[in-house]
Scaffold this motif. Structure first.
Motif, PDB file in Angstrom:
ATOM      1  N   ASP A 115       0.822  -1.223   0.000  1.00 23.70           N
ATOM      2  CA  ASP A 115       0.000   0.000   0.000  1.00 23.70           C
ATOM      3  C   ASP A 115       0.851   1.265   0.000  1.00 23.70           C
ATOM      4  O   ASP A 115       0.343   2.353  -0.264  1.00 23.70           O
ATOM      5  CB  ASP A 115      -0.970   0.001   1.198  1.00 23.70           C
ATOM      6  N   VAL A 116       2.158   1.128   0.308  1.00 20.52           N
ATOM      7  CA  VAL A 116       3.041   2.298   0.241  1.00 20.52           C
ATOM      8  C   VAL A 116       4.028   2.190  -0.929  1.00 20.52           C
ATOM      9  O   VAL A 116       5.017   2.909  -0.972  1.00 20.52           O
ATOM     10  CB  VAL A 116       3.774   2.560   1.579  1.00 20.52           C
ATOM     11  N   VAL A 117       3.763   1.281  -1.856  1.00 16.74           N
ATOM     12  CA  VAL A 117       4.494   1.280  -3.129  1.00 16.74           C
ATOM     13  C   VAL A 117       3.737   2.253  -4.044  1.00 16.74           C
ATOM     14  O   VAL A 117       2.563   2.029  -4.367  1.00 16.74           O
ATOM     15  CB  VAL A 117       4.557  -0.140  -3.746  1.00 16.74           C
ATOM     16  N   VAL A 139      -8.900   6.190 -10.374  1.00 11.81           N
ATOM     17  CA  VAL A 139      -8.367   4.829 -10.532  1.00 11.81           C
ATOM     18  C   VAL A 139      -6.956   4.847  -9.967  1.00 11.81           C
ATOM     19  O   VAL A 139      -6.153   5.708 -10.319  1.00 11.81           O
ATOM     20  CB  VAL A 139      -8.321   4.412 -12.027  1.00 11.81           C
ATOM     21  N   GLU A 140      -6.672   3.925  -9.055  1.00  8.98           N
ATOM     22  CA  GLU A 140      -5.310   3.771  -8.531  1.00  8.98           C
ATOM     23  C   GLU A 140      -4.738   2.511  -9.185  1.00  8.98           C
ATOM     24  O   GLU A 140      -5.160   1.391  -8.892  1.00  8.98           O
ATOM     25  CB  GLU A 140      -5.354   3.695  -7.000  1.00  8.98           C
ATOM     26  N   VAL A 141      -3.852   2.741 -10.115  1.00 12.52           N
ATOM     27  CA  VAL A 141      -3.406   1.674 -11.020  1.00 12.52           C
ATOM     28  C   VAL A 141      -2.543   0.671 -10.250  1.00 12.52           C
ATOM     29  O   VAL A 141      -1.532   1.041  -9.657  1.00 12.52           O
ATOM     30  CB  VAL A 141      -2.608   2.279 -12.200  1.00 12.52           C
ATOM     31  N   GLY A 142      -2.952  -0.600 -10.297  1.00 13.77           N
ATOM     32  CA  GLY A 142      -2.243  -1.611  -9.498  1.00 13.77           C
ATOM     33  C   GLY A 142      -0.975  -2.145 -10.145  1.00 13.77           C
ATOM     34  O   GLY A 142      -0.251  -2.923  -9.522  1.00 13.77           O
ATOM     35  N   ARG A 143      -0.693  -1.714 -11.367  1.00 10.73           N
ATOM     36  CA  ARG A 143       0.426  -2.304 -12.118  1.00 10.73           C
ATOM     37  C   ARG A 143       1.748  -2.221 -11.354  1.00 10.73           C
ATOM     38  O   ARG A 143       2.508  -3.182 -11.293  1.00 10.73           O
ATOM     39  CB  ARG A 143       0.568  -1.602 -13.465  1.00 10.73           C
ATOM     40  N   GLN A 144       2.036  -1.076 -10.741  1.00  9.47           N
ATOM     41  CA  GLN A 144       3.330  -0.923 -10.048  1.00  9.47           C
ATOM     42  C   GLN A 144       3.415  -1.854  -8.839  1.00  9.47           C
ATOM     43  O   GLN A 144       4.492  -2.354  -8.512  1.00  9.47           O
ATOM     44  CB  GLN A 144       3.539   0.531  -9.609  1.00  9.47           C
ATOM     45  N   ARG A 145       2.278  -2.102  -8.165  1.00  4.66           N
ATOM     46  CA  ARG A 145       2.301  -3.054  -7.044  1.00  4.66           C
ATOM     47  C   ARG A 145       2.468  -4.480  -7.571  1.00  4.66           C
ATOM     48  O   ARG A 145       3.205  -5.273  -6.991  1.00  4.66           O
ATOM     49  CB  ARG A 145       1.003  -2.952  -6.234  1.00  4.66           C
ATOM     50  N   VAL A 161       3.670 -13.904   1.543  1.00  2.00           N
ATOM     51  CA  VAL A 161       2.310 -13.468   1.874  1.00  2.00           C
ATOM     52  C   VAL A 161       2.289 -11.949   2.039  1.00  2.00           C
ATOM     53  O   VAL A 161       3.061 -11.394   2.818  1.00  2.00           O
ATOM     54  CB  VAL A 161       1.747 -14.228   3.118  1.00  2.00           C
ATOM     55  N   ALA A 162       1.436 -11.323   1.244  1.00  4.04           N
ATOM     56  CA  ALA A 162       1.221  -9.874   1.373  1.00  4.04           C
ATOM     57  C   ALA A 162      -0.036  -9.685   2.207  1.00  4.04           C
ATOM     58  O   ALA A 162      -1.099 -10.200   1.862  1.00  4.04           O
ATOM     59  CB  ALA A 162       1.042  -9.240  -0.004  1.00  4.04           C
ATOM     60  N   VAL A 163       0.109  -8.971   3.319  1.00  5.12           N
ATOM     61  CA  VAL A 163      -1.041  -8.713   4.185  1.00  5.12           C
ATOM     62  C   VAL A 163      -1.348  -7.219   4.061  1.00  5.12           C
ATOM     63  O   VAL A 163      -0.499  -6.382   4.381  1.00  5.12           O
ATOM     64  CB  VAL A 163      -0.717  -9.081   5.648  1.00  5.12           C
ATOM     65  N   ASP A 164      -2.543  -6.902   3.578  1.00  9.46           N
ATOM     66  CA  ASP A 164      -2.822  -5.489   3.328  1.00  9.46           C
ATOM     67  C   ASP A 164      -4.320  -5.236   3.200  1.00  9.46           C
ATOM     68  O   ASP A 164      -5.099  -6.179   3.028  1.00  9.46           O
ATOM     69  CB  ASP A 164      -2.126  -5.027   2.030  1.00  9.46           C
ATOM     70  N   TYR A 165      -4.690  -3.956   3.235  1.00  8.69           N
ATOM     71  CA  TYR A 165      -6.073  -3.605   2.933  1.00  8.69           C
ATOM     72  C   TYR A 165      -6.187  -3.427   1.429  1.00  8.69           C
ATOM     73  O   TYR A 165      -5.245  -2.967   0.777  1.00  8.69           O
ATOM     74  CB  TYR A 165      -6.544  -2.354   3.678  1.00  8.69           C
ATOM     75  N   GLY A 166      -7.319  -3.820   0.897  1.00 11.47           N
ATOM     76  CA  GLY A 166      -7.403  -3.769  -0.557  1.00 11.47           C
ATOM     77  C   GLY A 166      -8.807  -3.979  -1.065  1.00 11.47           C
ATOM     78  O   GLY A 166      -9.781  -3.994  -0.316  1.00 11.47           O
TER      79      GLY A 166
END
Ligand SMILES: C[S@@+](CC[C@H](N)C(=O)[O-])C[C@H]1O[C@@H](n2cnc3c(N)ncnc32)[C@H](O)[C@@H]1O
Length: 329
Positions: free
Chosen positions: A128-130, A201-207, A225-230
């Motif tokens: 989420d901070v990438v 739109v928050e583009v997810g490509r970079q993540r 494992v990525a633990v995050d809000y999404g």
């Protein structure tokens, strides 16, 4: 006053530049609380060791380890097992010697030459901070890249309305190339007749790419494992989720290094073998038998605290809604 730049670039330097927010002495815990802190951190650590055992993995690596809060909890449960962490600062002084530490560039970047041993790799609130591309539906209906004014400023005073921050930004060129392709595939609501000017739109490509680059560093048999809000394609937020925190308050997201900048993760576009909510990933613990209280009061109180921390980790509407995106390498 400098030229506006894509939000993604301003975000990267605000968090990870030489004076970036995440390089501050107080660390992220000086500004916001996560599940890795305190009692929930202890309960999360126990759960992560259970997952490591399930996959037959001896050690755990924490990517985006803050100042080692989760690592300390992991160490307290299993002091003999391999543990290490990565973050953008030098090794925290208070971290137990037995725990390894690697300094990392920040954002999507990982340390040059870093090749870890087979392990369970945990990225708790890293993606989420990438920084990612942010786009907005323009008055003419086109999806355009959002630009930020990168001139120095300061975050406004704490307030409770996270989205009233439209002064330091403008719309740039229409979204194109790989970012546009990603949106058409994973965020199609930005293109329907229901899209309204101002929709984000928050583009997810970079993540996606940061996550895949992490997986490519891991030896076969590792699990990440990525633990995050999404969110997923079924529930993308129309107004976007970019928000900032400073000293425990929500503040205007101004990319000047004085506040955290975070946006929810498109969890369904990440490479994965399994995806579940934290309330499913963390096993429930029963309330300890009260008869224990007279036999061993200290152990009884500890078990009671652990039980309530687990309940907090599983709470719907809170930490229980976090996603666990699991990728077996
Ligand atoms: C939201 S904080 C979460 C900290 C901790 N995992 C927690 O949940 O409390 C994100 C952390 O990721 C770190 N980070 C960002 N990019 C990184 C990278 N490429 N490598 C290592 N750490 C990174 C930041 O410096 C920051 O400490």
């Amino acid at each position: 006053m400098s030229e506006p730049v894509p939000w993604r670039m301003a975000w990267q330097s605000a968090l990870y530049g030489p004076d970036g927010f995440y390089r501050r002495a107080e660390g992220p815990a000086g500004h916001f609380t996560t599940a890795t802190h305190g009692g929930t951190g202890r309960a999360l650590a126990r759960s992560l060791w259970a997952w490591a055992d399930r996959f037959g993995l001896d050690g755990i690596i924490d990517v985006g380890a803050g100042r080692g809060e989760l690592l300390q909890h992991l160490y307290a449960w299993e002091p003999g097992r391999p543990l290490s962490g990565l973050d953008v600062v030098p090794r925290p002084r208070e971290l137990t010697d037995a725990v390894g530490w690697v300094e990392s560039p920040g954002g999507a970047g990982l340390p040059a030459g870093w090749r870890p041993d087979r392990a369970l790799v945990v990225a708790h609130e890293w993606l989420d901070v990438v920084p990612c591309t942010i786009a907005e539906v323009a008055p003419d209906g086109t999806l355009r890249e959002l630009l930020a004014d990168s001139s120095p400023g300061s975050c406004s005073e704490p307030h409770s309305i996270p989205y009233s921050y439209r002064t330091n930004q403008s719309l740039g060129p229409p979204l194109s190339g790989a970012d546009l392709d990603w949106c058409q595939r994973f965020w199609p609501s930005g293109f329907t007749s229901e899209a309204r000017p101002g929709d984000r739109v928050e583009v997810g490509r970079q993540r996606d790419e940061a996550w895949s680059a992490l997986l490519e560093r891991l030896p076969a048999g590792s699990v990440a494992v990525a633990v995050d809000y999404g969110h997923t394609v079924a529930d993308r937020p129309r107004e976007g989720t970019l928000v900032a925190y400073r000293e425990g308050h929500v503040v205007d997201p101004v990319p000047d290094g004085s506040c955290d900048l975070t946006a929810h993760v498109a969890v369904d576009s990440l490479r994965q073998t399994q995806r579940l909510r934290q309330r499913e990933a963390v096993a429930a613990v029963g309330v300890p038998d009260h008869a224990w209280a007279t036999v061993d009061p200290a152990a009884y109180l500890r078990a009671l605290a652990d039980q309530s921390a687990v309940a907090e980790l599983r709470r719907p509407g809170g930490f229980g809604d976090f996603w666990w995106v699991i990728a077996q390498v």
